[in-house]
Design a protein around this motif. Structure first.
Motif, mmCIF file in Angstrom:
data_model
loop_
_atom_site.group_PDB
_atom_site.id
_atom_site.type_symbol
_atom_site.label_atom_id
_atom_site.label_comp_id
_atom_site.label_asym_id
_atom_site.label_seq_id
_atom_site.Cartn_x
_atom_site.Cartn_y
_atom_site.Cartn_z
ATOM 1 N N THR A 1 -8.048 -12.291 15.100
ATOM 2 C CA THR A 1 -7.388 -12.602 15.727
ATOM 3 C C THR A 1 -5.918 -14.010 15.513
ATOM 4 O OG1 THR A 1 -9.260 -14.753 16.433
ATOM 5 C CG2 THR A 1 -9.581 -13.105 17.702
ATOM 6 N N THR A 2 -6.459 -14.106 14.310
ATOM 7 C CA THR A 2 -5.021 -14.775 13.571
ATOM 8 C C THR A 2 -5.208 -13.641 11.711
ATOM 9 O OG1 THR A 2 -6.160 -16.335 12.238
ATOM 10 C CG2 THR A 2 -6.092 -16.995 14.968
ATOM 11 N N GLU A 3 -3.949 -14.496 11.554
ATOM 12 C CA GLU A 3 -3.221 -13.960 10.264
ATOM 13 C C GLU A 3 -3.704 -14.711 9.291
ATOM 14 O OE1 GLU A 3 1.607 -13.074 10.887
ATOM 15 O OE2 GLU A 3 1.554 -15.330 10.711
ATOM 16 N N SER A 4 -4.150 -15.262 9.583
ATOM 17 C CA SER A 4 -5.157 -16.440 8.144
ATOM 18 C C SER A 4 -6.516 -15.978 8.303
ATOM 19 C CB SER A 4 -4.907 -17.776 8.813
ATOM 20 O OG SER A 4 -6.083 -19.018 7.664
ATOM 21 N N GLN A 5 -7.330 -15.190 8.998
ATOM 22 C CA GLN A 5 -8.822 -14.775 9.131
ATOM 23 C C GLN A 5 -8.514 -14.076 8.402
ATOM 24 O OE1 GLN A 5 -9.974 -14.292 13.218
ATOM 25 N NE2 GLN A 5 -12.234 -13.721 12.885
ATOM 26 N N ALA A 6 -7.147 -12.944 9.098
ATOM 27 C CA ALA A 6 -6.901 -11.514 8.556
ATOM 28 C C ALA A 6 -7.031 -11.428 7.010
ATOM 29 C CB ALA A 6 -5.580 -11.302 9.421
ATOM 30 N N GLN A 7 -6.781 -12.485 6.571
ATOM 31 C CA GLN A 7 -7.053 -11.965 5.317
ATOM 32 C C GLN A 7 -8.429 -11.725 5.048
ATOM 33 O OE1 GLN A 7 -5.525 -15.535 2.051
ATOM 34 N NE2 GLN A 7 -5.757 -16.529 4.543
ATOM 35 N N THR A 8 -8.761 -10.529 3.196
ATOM 36 C CA THR A 8 -9.719 -9.521 3.808
ATOM 37 C C THR A 8 -9.291 -9.781 1.420
ATOM 38 O OG1 THR A 8 -9.377 -8.672 5.753
ATOM 39 C CG2 THR A 8 -11.426 -7.307 3.620
ATOM 40 N N LYS A 9 -11.106 -10.173 1.426
ATOM 41 C CA LYS A 9 -11.478 -9.714 -0.149
ATOM 42 C C LYS A 9 -12.923 -8.505 0.341
ATOM 43 C CE LYS A 9 -10.092 -14.375 -1.552
ATOM 44 N NZ LYS A 9 -8.392 -14.276 -2.496
ATOM 45 N N MET A 10 -12.668 -7.787 -0.835
ATOM 46 C CA MET A 10 -13.766 -7.118 -0.298
ATOM 47 C C MET A 10 -14.900 -7.419 -1.171
ATOM 48 S SD MET A 10 -11.466 -3.579 -0.575
ATOM 49 C CE MET A 10 -12.645 -2.224 -0.253
ATOM 50 N N ASP A 11 -16.148 -7.130 -0.799
ATOM 51 C CA ASP A 11 -17.499 -7.380 -1.167
ATOM 52 C C ASP A 11 -18.452 -6.010 -1.329
ATOM 53 O OD1 ASP A 11 -19.814 -8.584 -3.042
ATOM 54 O OD2 ASP A 11 -19.745 -10.549 -1.495
ATOM 55 N N ALA A 12 -18.633 -5.067 -2.399
ATOM 56 C CA ALA A 12 -19.862 -4.688 -2.221
ATOM 57 C C ALA A 12 -20.610 -4.997 -1.580
ATOM 58 C CB ALA A 12 -19.353 -4.101 -3.842
ATOM 59 N N ARG A 13 -21.309 -6.280 -1.748
ATOM 60 C CA ARG A 13 -22.419 -6.954 -1.124
ATOM 61 C C ARG A 13 -22.132 -7.008 -0.303
ATOM 62 N NH1 ARG A 13 -23.277 -11.991 -5.494
ATOM 63 N NH2 ARG A 13 -20.451 -11.568 -4.325
ATOM 64 N N GLN A 14 -21.121 -7.503 0.346
ATOM 65 C CA GLN A 14 -20.941 -6.791 1.929
ATOM 66 C C GLN A 14 -19.568 -6.442 2.843
ATOM 67 O OE1 GLN A 14 -20.540 -11.028 3.635
ATOM 68 N NE2 GLN A 14 -21.581 -12.477 1.583
ATOM 69 N N PRO A 15 -20.034 -5.016 2.676
ATOM 70 C CA PRO A 15 -19.679 -3.408 3.037
ATOM 71 C C PRO A 15 -19.070 -3.633 4.744
ATOM 72 C CG PRO A 15 -21.385 -2.703 3.072
ATOM 73 C CD PRO A 15 -21.614 -4.190 2.499
ATOM 74 N N ALA A 16 -17.435 -3.807 4.945
ATOM 75 C CA ALA A 16 -17.061 -3.473 6.246
ATOM 76 C C ALA A 16 -16.290 -2.562 6.248
ATOM 77 C CB ALA A 16 -16.407 -4.647 6.802
ATOM 78 N N LEU A 17 -16.032 -1.632 7.707
ATOM 79 C CA LEU A 17 -14.882 -1.015 7.929
ATOM 80 C C LEU A 17 -14.224 -1.586 8.379
ATOM 81 C CD1 LEU A 17 -16.814 2.242 10.156
ATOM 82 C CD2 LEU A 17 -16.900 1.755 7.540
ATOM 83 N N LEU A 18 -12.092 -1.490 8.035
ATOM 84 C CA LEU A 18 -10.852 -2.271 8.099
ATOM 85 C C LEU A 18 -10.265 -1.160 9.086
ATOM 86 C CD1 LEU A 18 -10.909 -3.244 4.518
ATOM 87 C CD2 LEU A 18 -11.709 -4.691 6.019
ATOM 88 N N VAL A 19 -10.580 -1.098 10.259
ATOM 89 C CA VAL A 19 -10.065 -1.194 11.315
ATOM 90 C C VAL A 19 -8.852 -1.399 12.750
ATOM 91 C CG1 VAL A 19 -10.973 1.231 13.530
ATOM 92 C CG2 VAL A 19 -12.613 0.550 11.545
ATOM 93 N N PHE A 20 -7.824 -0.707 12.175
ATOM 94 C CA PHE A 20 -6.940 -0.817 13.315
ATOM 95 C C PHE A 20 -7.198 0.173 14.053
ATOM 96 C CE2 PHE A 20 -5.492 -2.109 8.907
ATOM 97 C CZ PHE A 20 -4.975 -3.282 9.520
ATOM 98 N N SER A 21 -7.044 -0.367 15.828
ATOM 99 C CA SER A 21 -7.296 0.248 17.042
ATOM 100 C C SER A 21 -5.569 -0.162 18.122
ATOM 101 C CB SER A 21 -8.580 -0.024 17.445
ATOM 102 O OG SER A 21 -8.615 -1.390 17.538
ATOM 103 N N SER A 22 -6.083 0.557 18.987
ATOM 104 C CA SER A 22 -5.015 0.563 20.389
ATOM 105 C C SER A 22 -5.667 0.048 20.815
ATOM 106 C CB SER A 22 -4.918 2.348 20.718
ATOM 107 O OG SER A 22 -3.787 2.203 21.664
ATOM 108 N N ALA A 23 -4.353 -1.093 21.301
ATOM 109 C CA ALA A 23 -4.952 -1.923 22.098
ATOM 110 C C ALA A 23 -5.314 -1.088 23.575
ATOM 111 C CB ALA A 23 -3.500 -2.734 23.077
#
Length: 683
Positions: free
Chosen positions: A535-557
């Motif tokens: 929800t916020t720019e600060s929360q959006a900072q992303t450090k990748m970690d192979a132990r905690q995989p995630a899909l980084l997704v940009f979706s239409s509203a």
């Protein structure tokens, strides 16, 4: 004797040839638009024409005088809403953004090309604009290499006049005890033995970076045209050898293997893409392409053509910054941390595409750049566009259940074709390919290919068996006798203005996590998706970690596919971590590398990850500033800032030229379509 005379006559002239490189190579200065293949009306996203560059430069010189050094003239980022509202046939809003030096100060201004008005000239704070190759760097090389004191120092090293070449490097904010790093225009030069290795001894070595003359550095003030300091760490005469093999690799220098039988890619029936000005259409893809002196190739309005119009994917995609720090605290190496794009210009450093750079059937494009006085010139063959077969199918299935059943067509595969937009920039010793690769399955790949020559440090050791080798190889690898390739990093930041089916987008992390199963379940090892709505720019900072995989997704509203999933694109990239503390003096200025992904609300001026001006810049500029207000990201116009790269631990196989190293950012459709978009490829 004759050969020695020729050597004295020709080798000193090599320096003049190098310093005059831009003028000799680019004598075709012209006021015509050369980046586009066809002459059509301009759009908001086309590169500046030669005529537009001339008008903008004239306005600056009319205000400040002819002695200004114009370091960059680019298309100013248009107002996005205005640009998106533009229709073919309308006059687009177009402005030129300019940075320049005058009277020892740096300025930025904008010129409105429609209103013919120049905005106030604003003094640049917190950094300096990129260096002008023809207006600043080449004159420095010419002056320094003719300096009598330096010629004498090189002679003491056994380097005859004209056989040494000293080249400038940026300093960041180091040497503050010796110069005004905020305002003075400073470079530091180090030197190489370029003496001929050919039989006639006339021309210099083609491997100019292979024989460093270690321990000599020259701190130089560009504005004052004055040497601040010459450092000679081996004035006692006990220096690492530089009269070593140049390890030439040009045609004729090496005994080559037997050639392979030709493997030919051709398009006998013509190309499948169309170019209309800056607009390119291929298969269902459509985008605008322009060339910028700082960023190189830039994509705009990227999307898929449909019967109902263009479905957008991204508004703009371009490199935002490069950062190449070396990891050696030696007095002649500690300051080497280059912002290759912001200090020199990725577009300015683009080189002609020849030979194996592009397939023979590629379409080549010239681009328009400018000299320090603002005169435009045509830089030939800086972009190539081509289709190719990647060597594997777009999709394939063999239905073995029905093997042997008469009349059943059980093998299905479809040949894949890709469209590639390519440029190559040579920045000092490194060559960087930048490819935008469009695929029929809806993917868009941003491909960085790094090659060129490792930066080497002259050492006393020839092999690891030598007495000094253990100490001398602490910061790198012996790649050749007396040459240590120093450890370093390559970081690339890309700014991707996501417009997935419109400007209102959301960002989420779809985390892959183990899901606790009820007692008695046949399996306890099940994973599932946990969607985190950011929800916020600060929360959006992303450090990748192979132990905690995630899909980084940009979706239409507000757009869904046929199954009801939000129309989306996923961003995929390799992991890279800076490893060093954030307070390191070099890394403070490149804080963008702390995260693999940043996400911000769109703002027109926020273009560069390390700030607008990176030469001798202050710390914490760019993305830390952009997220300071911690704006809301829900249902907003979002920009993704992706960091990729690699830690380069050199190896013998890197020498004398490094094999191509590939890094990619992938934009992959995720429920953007209702089915595989390549399913309809003909057999």
């Amino acid at each position: 004797m004759l050969m020695r005379v020729l050597s004295y006559l020709v080798l000193p002239a090599i320096i003049l040839v190098i310093t005059a490189f831009a003028w000799v190579l680019f004598q075709s200065a012209e006021n015509t638009r050369t980046v586009m293949v066809s002459d059509v009306a301009l759009s908001p996203w086309d590169a500046l024409t030669g005529a537009e560059i001339t008008r903008a430069a004239a306005a600056v010189k009319a205000r400040h005088g002819d002695d200004v050094i114009i370091t960059r003239i680019s298309l100013r980022q248009p107002e996005k809403a205005v640009a998106l509202a533009w229709q073919q046939g309308q006059v687009p809003a177009r402005e030129a953004e300019m940075t320049f030096r005058h009277a020892g100060q740096s300025f930025v201004t904008n010129f409105d090309l429609n209103a013919n008005t120049l905005a106030p000239s604003t003094i640049i704070r917190g950094g300096q604009p990129m260096l002008s190759p023809q207006g600043e760097l080449f004159p420095v090389v010419e002056k320094i290499n003719a300096n009598e004191e330096l010629v004498s120092i090189l002679a003491a090293r056994g380097v005859a006049e004209g056989e040494g070449l000293c080249l400038p490097r940026t300093i960041g904010r180091f040497f503050a005890d010796k110069v005004d790093v905020r305002n003075a225009r400073i470079v530091r030069l180090d030197c190489f033995n370029i003496a001929s290795t050919g039989g006639l001894g006339i021309l210099p070595t083609t491997n100019a970076f292979a024989r460093p003359i270690e321990g000599i550095s020259i701190l130089y003030d560009i504005d004052r045209e004055a040497i601040v300091e010459i450092t000679d760490s081996y004035a006692d005469g006990n220096f690492p050898p530089h009269d070593v093999s140049a390890d030439e690799y040009h045609n004729g220098a090496l005994e080559t293997r037997a050639p392979v039988k030709p493997v030919v890619t051709s398009r006998p029936q013509g190309q499948n893409f169309s170019i209309r000005g800056g607009q390119i259409d291929w298969q269902a893809w459509q985008f605008w392409l322009r060339f910028d002196p700082r960023q190189g190739t830039v994509l705009n309005r990227v999307g898929h053509r449909t019967p109902d119009g263009l479905r957008s994917v991204a508004y703009e995609i371009a490199m935002s910054e490069m950062f190449v720090p070396y990891h050696d605290n030696n007095a002649h190496w500690f300051y080497r941390a280059y912002y290759d794009m912001g200090e020199f210009g990725f577009g300015n450093m683009a080189t002609p595409l020849k030979g194996a750079d592009c397939p023979a059937h590629a379409v080549f494009q010239d681009v328009t750049l400018h000299l320090p006085d603002g005169a435009p010139y045509k830089a030939a063959r800086r972009v190539c566009i081509f289709e190719h077969d990647p060597g594997y199918p777009a999709w394939r299935h063999y239905e073995s259940l029905y093997e042997g059943v008469p009349g059943m067509d059980i093998h299905q595969s479809r040949r894949a074709t890709e469209l590639v937009v390519r440029m190559v920039a040579t920045i000092g010793n490194y060559d960087y390919f930048q490819d935008y690769v469009f695929r029929q399955d809806g993917q868009l790949r941003i491909r960085l290919i790094s090659t060129g020559v490792d930066a080497v440090k002259a050492v006393f050791s020839q092999t690891l068996a030598d007495a000094r080798a253990a100490e001398e190889t602490q910061t790198g690898t012996l790649v050749a006798p007396n040459r240590l390739a120093v450890n370093h990093d390559h970081f690339f930041s890309y700014r991707i203005d996501m417009d997935v089916d419109g400007r209102a987008n959301n960002f989420s992390r779809q985390k892959l996590r183990a899901v606790r199963q009820p007692e008695g379940a046949p399996r306890s090892g099940i994973w599932g998706l946990q969607t985190e709505r950011v929800t916020t720019e600060s929360q959006a900072q992303t450090k990748m970690d192979a132990r905690q995989p995630a899909l980084l997704v940009f979706s239409s509203a507000d757009k869904n596919n046929a199954m009801g999933y939000p129309s989306a694109y996923q961003i995929m990239m390799p992991n890279i971590d800076p490893l060093v503390p954030a307070l390191d003096a070099a890394f403070q200025r490149a804080y963008f590398v702390r995260n693999n992904l940043w996400v911000t609300r769109y703002k027109r001026p926020e273009i560069f990850a390390a700030g607008m001006q990176t030469n001798q810049s202050a710390s914490w500029l760019g993305l830390p500033e952009y997220i300071f207000d911690n704006e809301n990201l829900e249902n907003e116009d979002l920009v993704a800032w992706v960091t990729v790269g690699f830690h380069h631990v050199p190896m013998a196989e890197d020498w004398p030229v490094m094999p191509s190293k590939v890094d990619e950012i992938i934009l992959k459709p995720r429920n953007y379509f209702d089915r595989n978009p390549a399913i309809d490829l003909p057999n």
